[in-house]
Design a protein around this motif. Structure first.
Motif, PDB file in Angstrom:
ATOM      1  N   LEU A  80      39.472  47.924  34.210  1.00  0.00           N
ATOM      2  CA  LEU A  80      39.269  48.190  32.781  1.00  0.00           C
ATOM      3  C   LEU A  80      39.985  49.450  32.322  1.00  0.00           C
ATOM      4  CD1 LEU A  80      35.633  47.606  31.540  1.00  0.00           C
ATOM      5  CD2 LEU A  80      37.768  46.825  30.538  1.00  0.00           C
ATOM      6  N   ARG A  89      30.716  53.830  20.648  1.00  0.00           N
ATOM      7  CA  ARG A  89      30.487  52.558  21.294  1.00  0.00           C
ATOM      8  C   ARG A  89      31.015  52.649  22.710  1.00  0.00           C
ATOM      9  NH1 ARG A  89      32.491  47.221  18.361  1.00  0.00           N
ATOM     10  NH2 ARG A  89      34.399  48.402  18.534  1.00  0.00           N
ATOM     11  N   LEU A 141      34.376  42.093  29.728  1.00  0.00           N
ATOM     12  CA  LEU A 141      35.268  42.855  28.853  1.00  0.00           C
ATOM     13  C   LEU A 141      36.703  42.856  29.387  1.00  0.00           C
ATOM     14  CD1 LEU A 141      35.239  44.488  26.266  1.00  0.00           C
ATOM     15  CD2 LEU A 141      34.931  46.552  27.624  1.00  0.00           C
ATOM     16  N   THR A 201      42.451  40.949  28.999  1.00  0.00           N
ATOM     17  CA  THR A 201      43.664  40.311  29.512  1.00  0.00           C
ATOM     18  C   THR A 201      44.366  39.504  28.420  1.00  0.00           C
ATOM     19  OG1 THR A 201      42.434  38.393  30.290  1.00  0.00           O
ATOM     20  CG2 THR A 201      42.841  40.139  31.883  1.00  0.00           C
ATOM     21  N   GLY A 202      43.630  39.144  27.366  1.00  0.00           N
ATOM     22  CA  GLY A 202      44.263  38.419  26.269  1.00  0.00           C
ATOM     23  C   GLY A 202      45.343  39.246  25.591  1.00  0.00           C
ATOM     24  N   ARG A 262      40.439  48.181  24.480  1.00  0.00           N
ATOM     25  CA  ARG A 262      39.051  47.965  24.882  1.00  0.00           C
ATOM     26  C   ARG A 262      38.148  47.873  23.650  1.00  0.00           C
ATOM     27  NH1 ARG A 262      37.806  52.481  29.094  1.00  0.00           N
ATOM     28  NH2 ARG A 262      39.673  53.491  28.328  1.00  0.00           N
ATOM     29  N   GLU A 263      38.406  48.754  22.677  1.00  0.00           N
ATOM     30  CA  GLU A 263      37.620  48.701  21.434  1.00  0.00           C
ATOM     31  C   GLU A 263      37.767  47.338  20.779  1.00  0.00           C
ATOM     32  OE1 GLU A 263      35.757  51.001  20.046  1.00  0.00           O
ATOM     33  OE2 GLU A 263      36.436  53.001  20.612  1.00  0.00           O
ATOM     34  N   ARG A 277      38.873  36.050  24.257  1.00  0.00           N
ATOM     35  CA  ARG A 277      40.142  36.428  24.879  1.00  0.00           C
ATOM     36  C   ARG A 277      41.319  35.902  24.061  1.00  0.00           C
ATOM     37  NH1 ARG A 277      41.057  34.093  30.713  1.00  0.00           N
ATOM     38  NH2 ARG A 277      40.966  32.166  29.524  1.00  0.00           N
ATOM     39  N   ILE A 327      32.940  51.755  25.800  1.00  0.00           N
ATOM     40  CA  ILE A 327      34.002  50.819  26.133  1.00  0.00           C
ATOM     41  C   ILE A 327      34.326  50.863  27.617  1.00  0.00           C
ATOM     42  CG2 ILE A 327      35.068  50.732  23.867  1.00  0.00           C
ATOM     43  CD1 ILE A 327      37.112  52.719  25.038  1.00  0.00           C
ATOM     44  N   ARG A 348      42.459  52.579  25.278  1.00  0.00           N
ATOM     45  CA  ARG A 348      41.168  52.603  24.623  1.00  0.00           C
ATOM     46  C   ARG A 348      41.110  51.639  23.430  1.00  0.00           C
ATOM     47  NH1 ARG A 348      36.988  56.185  24.786  1.00  0.00           N
ATOM     48  NH2 ARG A 348      35.553  55.844  23.076  1.00  0.00           N
ATOM     49  N   LEU A 376      35.925  44.670  22.580  1.00  0.00           N
ATOM     50  CA  LEU A 376      34.490  44.727  22.309  1.00  0.00           C
ATOM     51  C   LEU A 376      34.183  44.111  20.943  1.00  0.00           C
ATOM     52  CD1 LEU A 376      32.363  45.714  24.183  1.00  0.00           C
ATOM     53  CD2 LEU A 376      32.347  47.892  23.007  1.00  0.00           C
ATOM     54  N   GLY A 377      35.081  44.362  19.996  1.00  0.00           N
ATOM     55  CA  GLY A 377      34.924  43.762  18.670  1.00  0.00           C
ATOM     56  C   GLY A 377      34.944  42.236  18.747  1.00  0.00           C
ATOM     57  N   PHE A 415      29.801  44.265  30.258  1.00  0.00           N
ATOM     58  CA  PHE A 415      30.099  44.875  31.558  1.00  0.00           C
ATOM     59  C   PHE A 415      29.531  44.076  32.720  1.00  0.00           C
ATOM     60  CE2 PHE A 415      30.077  48.354  28.449  1.00  0.00           C
ATOM     61  CZ  PHE A 415      31.455  48.549  28.472  1.00  0.00           C
ATOM     62  N   ALA A 431      28.481  40.864  22.954  1.00  0.00           N
ATOM     63  CA  ALA A 431      28.764  42.276  23.230  1.00  0.00           C
ATOM     64  C   ALA A 431      27.810  42.840  24.274  1.00  0.00           C
ATOM     65  CB  ALA A 431      28.685  43.087  21.945  1.00  0.00           C
TER      66      ALA A 431
END
Lengths: 286, 597
Positions: free
Chosen positions: A140, B338, A122, A127-128, A148-149, A183, B340, A145, A152-153, A165, A161
C-alpha cells in the motif's frame, strides 16, 4: 492514438446520456481460434455500434462469443479479420502502447472478480490506478497518498470503506465484486465492460451489483456493455439488448417494450437459427 | 516388487468372439482379466529389473547379516574410540557454527536473488519470448545438473578456503531447485488478477509485481526456507572440499583420526539441522496454512451479521464485529483525517518485526560469510580461466577405473534405494492417517520418519565409514537409512492424498482395514509412490557421488582425487558420466509415470 473514422469521444466532455456520439463501432469483427479444419469461429462477422451513455446487455448462451467480444473491445485480444473503433482507437491496427492507453479508459469487471486475495481490499482498489502510474508497485505504501485517498473514496462509493484494510479473500462474493467495481472506477473510465458480473453470485448480491453498475453508469455518464445470462435481469436493466448466437449478432433491439419470447429464442435449441434470424431486425445495426 | 499390471479398468471383461448373451451359450470363456498391454508388460519388466538390480547390488556389496554382525565389533570399538566426546572450546564452537549458518543463509539468499528473475523468464506466463524462456530453463537445469561439490571445487580455485567458496557453490547449485520451484509457482497462479490489471492498462512489470508476486510470495519464502535446510546439510559435505565452518572442522578432525572431536562436531551439526528444520518447518506450515486458507470458499459471515443484526439490536455481537481491529469504524466518518494506511495493530507490528529480523539476519550473514562486491567481481573475472581448466573433459587415461566406479555408484544407489523402500513402505503406511486406525500411532510413526529425515546423510555416511570401513557398504547403508526419511514421508503423503470415497465404499461393503488398504488406497497411491521411488533413486545416484567424497565408495572418490591433483578436466568427465546416468533414470521415470498414470 490513431484517429478513428468516427467522432472521437472525450470522456471529460459533459454530455446528456445517450447522445449521438458513437464510442464503440464494431465492423465485421471475426475471431477464429486454431487453424484449418479444427478452427473454432468465436466471432463471425460481428457489426454494431454503441453510443455514448448507452447501457447495453449482451445476451447469449455460453460459448456464443460474449466474453470474446468484450475482450476484443478492451484490446485484450486481437481480431482475426475485420475490427472496429473504440474511443477512437482502431482495434485492428493499434500498437500495444495505444491499446494500453485505450485500456486505461475502459473499466473491466470480471465474473470471477479477479482480486488478489492476499492483498488488502484497499490495495486491490489501488491497482486500478496502475495504468496512470509509472513503475511497478507492491504494498500500500508504494501508492501515492492521493491514489489511496481516491481508492478509499471509491470504496465508500460501493459501501465497503469499513473493509479497506481487510484481506480481500475474507469478503463474500458480492462484496468482492463490489471491490472489483471500485477498482474499475479508479480508472475514471468512459466505458465500463462487464463480463457476466453476477454469474457467480446469489440473487440478492446480483441485484445489488446490477443496481450499482447502473448507478455508477448514470453518475459518470458511462457507456456500459454487460454480458448476462438472465434474460429478465437484462430486460429490466438495459437500454438495449444485443443477442449473440454462435458468434453472430442475431438480435439488436431496444430493451423497452420487447416481448420476452423474442429474446428467449436466443436460447432455443436445435435448428432455431433461422427462426431467430428471421424476425428480428437482423445483424449489423448501422 | 510385484506390479498390478494395467490399473485401468479397461473394457469390463471383453466378450471375445461368440455372440453369447449374458446367459450365454457354450462359447469361449469370457476374459476375466484385462488383456495385458505391451507397454504395461514392458514397464512391469523394467521395474522387475530395477528391483532385481537392487537385490543383486545388495548381494554383490555383501550387505548381509554377516557383514552387519562383523561390523558390530567395529561399532563397539568405534563407540569406544569416540567417547568421551570432546567438544572444541565454546567460543570456537560458536564461531564455527555462526560461520556455517552465515554461509548457508547468504548462499540461500544468493540463490533467491538469482532464481527470481530466471524463474520469471522461465515461466510460460511471464516470459518475454521463446528463446529467453529456453535460455532460462537451460541455466536452471545446468545449475541442478552440476553437483555443489563441483561448484565448490571450482570456487575454491578462485576464492580459496573460506565463506565465499561455500556461498558461490551452494548459491549457484541451489538455483537448480529454487529456480524450478519458483517457475512452477509462477505458472500455477490464478491469471485472473493479472488479467484485471492488464485490462486496467497496467504495464507488464506492473502486472507482475502487482498481481503475480503477491500470489506467489508465500511459496517463494517457503521454498527458500526449504532450500536453507538442505544447504545446511550440504555445507557439511562442502567442508571436505574447502568451505569453512563446522564441515571443515569435521573433515580436519576425521583426517586426524580424532573421532572424539569428529563425533562431537557431528552431533552439533545434527542438532543444528534439527533446530533449523523445526524453525523453518514452523514458518513453512504457517505460510502454507495461509495459502490453503485462501483457496477455501468464504462464507459471507460479516455481511450476514451486518445485514441481519445491525438495524435492530446494536448488541454485543455487532459491537464485537465493529471493534475488530481490521474494520475501523472511523474510516467511514468523513473526518478530515481519514485513514489511508492500516493501523499499527499487533499483527502488523509482528509482520514488520519478522521481516526486519529476516533482513537483518541476511545482512549479517552476508558480512559473516565474507561476501564482498570486490570478491564477487574477482569471481566474475576468474570465470573464464577457471572454466578453461575444466574443459575439455578428459578421462585422464583411467576410463576403465571411472566406468567401474560409476558402476559401483549405481550399485550403491540401487541397494540404498532398495533398503530404503523395504523400510519406508511399512513405515510410510503406518504413518498415514487414513491407513492406521489410531491417529496417535500415525503421529508417532510420522515423528520417527521426521527424525530419520533430520539426520544428514553425510553424518550417517561418516558413521558407517567408521563402522563398516571405507567403501561402498557404508555408502549403501547410509543412503538406505537416508532414503527412509525421504521415501517414508513421500509414501505417507501420497497415501493420505488418496480420495477417501472409494475406501469408505469398500469399508462399507464389509472389507477389513487391510483389504481396504490393498484394494482402495494402495492402487490409487501407486503411480505417485512409483514416481517418488524413482525420484529417490535419482537423488540417491547424486548422493552416492557426494558420499564418495567422504570415502563411502564409488565415483565420488575419483572426483575428490582428481580435484586434489588439479585434474579438473577429469572432474568434468565424472560430472558428465553421473549426469548421463541420472538422465537415464529420469527418462525411465517419465516413461513409467506415463504408463501408470
Amino acid at each position: 492514438m490513431t484517429a478513428g473514422t468516427t467522432a472521437v469521444a472525450r470522456p471529460a466532455v459533459a454530455a446528456p446520456a445517450a447522445d449521438d456520439t458513437v464510442v464503440i463501432r464494431v465492423d465485421s469483427l471475426t475471431k477464429r481460434f486454431g487453424r484449418g479444419d479444427t478452427a473454432l469461429t468465436a466471432l463471425d462477422d460481428v457489426s454494431f455500434e454503441v453510443r455514448r451513455g448507452e447501457v447495453v446487455a449482451l445476451l447469449g448462451l455460453s460459448g456464443s462469443g460474449k466474453s470474446t467480444l468484450l475482450r476484443h473491445l478492451d484490446g485484450l485480444q486481437a481480431p482475426t479479420s475485420g475490427g472496429g473503433t473504440v474511443l477512437g482507437t482502431d482495434l485492428a491496427t493499434a500498437v500495444p502502447a495505444e491499446l494500453r492507453a485505450l485500456r486505461r479508459r475502459i473499466g473491466f469487471v470480471f465474473q470471477q472478480f479477479h482480486l488478489v486475495g492476499r492483498l488488502t481490499v484497499l490495495e486491490n482498489v489501488c491497482t486500478g490506478a496502475l495504468g496512470s502510474l509509472r513503475g511497478p508497485r507492491l504494498g500500500l505504501f508504494s501508492y501515492p497518498r492521493a491514489v489511496r485517498e481516491a481508492a478509499l473514496g471509491r470504496l465508500e462509493r460501493v459501501g465497503l470503506a469499513d473493509w479497506a484494510f481487510q484481506r480481500a479473500d475474507t469478503l463474500s462474493g458480492g462484496q468482492q465484486q463490489r471491490v472489483a467495481v471500485a477498482r474499475a472506477l479508479m480508472q475514471e473510465p468512459s466505458i465500463l465492460l462487464a463480463d457476466e458480473p453476477v454469474a457467480s453470485l446469489d440473487p440478492e448480491s446480483s441485484g445489488q451489483i446490477m443496481r450499482l453498475l447502473k448507478e455508477v453508469a448514470e453518475q459518470g455518464r458511462l457507456t456500459v456493455l454487460c454480458s448476462l445470462h438472465q434474460v429478465d435481469l437484462a430486460l429490466s436493466w438495459a437500454d438495449r439488448i444485443v443477442g449473440l448466437r454462435h458468434g453472430r449478432v442475431v438480435l439488436d433491439i431496444p430493451a423497452r417494450g420487447i416481448d420476452r419470447a423474442t429474446v428467449m429464442r436466443l436460447y432455443a435449441s436445435v435448428g432455431a437459427d433461422a427462426a431467430v434470424g428471421a424476425p428480428g431486425p437482423a445483424a449489423g445495426a448501422g | 516388487m510385484s506390479v498390478p499390471l494395467d490399473q485401468r479398468p479397461a473394457a469390463p471383461a471383453r466378450t471375445t468372439g461368440a455372440p453369447s448373451g449374458p446367459g450365454g451359450g457354450p462359447g469361449r470363456p469370457r476374459r476375466t482379466l484385462s488383456r495385458p498391454t505391451p507397454a504395461g508388460l514392458l514397464a512391469a519388466l523394467t521395474l522387475l529389473v530395477l528391483a532385481g538390480g537392487g537385490v543383486w547390488s545388495a548381494v554383490r556389496l555383501q550387505l548381509n547379516v554377516a557383514t552387519v554382525v562383523d561390523s558390530a565389533g567395529n561399532a563397539a570399538d568405534f563407540v569406544g574410540r569416540m567417547l568421551p566426546l570432546s567438544f572444541p572450546p565454546a567460543a570456537e564452537l560458536a564461531r564455527l557454527t555462526w560461520q556455517t549458518l552465515a554461509i548457508v543463509i547468504a548462499a540461500t539468499a544468493l540463490s533467491v536473488v538469482l532464481s527470481l528473475p530466471l524463474a520469471l523468464l522461465a515461466a510460460r506466463n511471464t516470459t518475454v519470448g521463446g528463446p529467453a524462456r529456453a535460455a532460462a530453463r537451460t541455466l536452471i537445469v545446468l545449475a541442478r545438473a552440476v553437483p555443489d561439490v563441483v561448484f565448490a571445487i571450482a570456487a575454491f580455485r578462485v576464492f580459496g578456503l573460506g565463506g565465499m567458496t561455500g556461498v558461490i557453490a551452494m548459491g549457484l547449485h541451489s538455483v537448480g531447485m529454487v529456480g524450478k520451484l519458483y517457475a512452477d509457482a509462477v505458472e500455477e497462479i490464478d491469471e485472473g488478477p493479472r488479467d484485471a490489471l492488464r485490462a486496467a492498462g497496467a504495464g507488464r512489470l506492473q502486472q507482475i509485481v502487482g498481481a503475480v508476486l503477491p500470489q506467489v510470495l508465500p511459496s517463494l519464502v517457503a521454498t527458500a526456507l526449504h532450500r536453507l535446510d538442505i544447504n545446511l546439510r550440504v555445507s557439511v559435505v562442502l567442508g571436505f572440499v574447502g568451505v569453512g565452518g563446522l564441515g571443515h572442522a569435521l573433515s580436519n578432525a576425521i583426517s586426524r583420526l580424532d573421532y572424539q572431536e569428529a563425533m562431537a562436531l557431528a552431533l552439533v551439526v545434527l542438532l543444528l539441522c534439527f533446530a533449523a528444520e523445526a524453525v523453518s518447518g514452523a514458518i513453512r506450515r504457517a505460510l502454507l496454512r495461509e495459502v490453503t486458507d485462501r483457496s477455501r470458499p468464504r462464507e459471507p459471515r460479516r455481511l450476514r451479521v451486518r445485514r441481519g443484526g445491525a438495524p435492530k439490536a446494536v448488541g454485543a455481537r455487532t459491537a464485537a464485529v465493529r471493534t475488530r481491529p481490521t474494520a475501523p469504524a472511523e474510516a467511514t466518518a468523513r473526518g478530515p483525517a481519514r485513514r489511508i494506511s492500516p493501523r499499527w495493530d499487533a499483527s502488523r507490528v509482528r509482520r514488520l518485526g519478522w521481516t526486519a529480523l529476516a533482513v537483518a539476519l541476511v545482512a549479517a550473514s552476508v558480512v559473516g560469510a565474507d561476501v564482498s562486491p570486490s570478491g564477487l567481481l574477482d569471481g566474475v573475472r576468474a570465470l573464464g580461466p577457471t572454466l578453461g581448466e575444466f574443459l575439455p573433459p578428459s578421462t585422464g587415461g583411467m576410463a576403465d577405473v571411472l566406468l567401474a566406479d560409476l558402476w559401483t555408484t549405481l550399485q550403491i544407489a540401487l541397494a540404498g534405494t532398495l533398503i530404503g523402500l523395504v523400510l519406508a513402505l511399512p513405515l510410510g503406511a503406518l504413518a498415514a492417517r487414513n491407513v492406521v486406525r489410531s491417529p496417535a500411532v500415525a503421529r508417532s510413526f510420522r515423528t520417527v520418519i521426521l527424525c530419520v529425515r533430520g539426520v544428514p546423510e553425510l553424518i550417517l555416511a561418516i558413521v558407517f565409514v567408521v563402522v563398516t570401513g571405507l567403501g561402498p557398504v557404508a555408502g549403501a547403508f547410509a543412503l538406505g537409512i537416508g532414503s527412509v526419511g525421504l521415501l517414508g514421508k513421500l509414501v505417507a503423503d501420497s497415501l493420505e492424498e488418496v480420495d477417501p470415497g472409494p475406501a469408505q465404499a469398500v469399508l462399507a461393503g464389509g472389507a477389513s482395514r487391510v483389504q481396504v488398504f490393498f484394494s482402495a488406497i494402495l492402487p490409487r497411491a501407486w503411480p505417485t509412490t512409483l514416481g517418488h521411488l524413482l525420484y529417490t533413486l535419482d537423488v540417491n545416484i547424486r548422493s552416492a557421488t557426494l558420499l564418495g567424497v567422504v570415502g563411502a565408495g564409488g565415483i565420488g572418490y575419483d572426483l575428490l582425487n582428481a580435484a586434489r591433483v588439479l585434474r579438473f578436466d577429469v572432474v568434468t568427465t565424472v560430472v558428465l558420466m553421473v549426469l548421463a546416468l541420472v538422465l537415464c533414470v529420469e527418462g525411465l521415470a517419465v516413461w513409467l509415470r506415463k504408463v501408470y498414470a
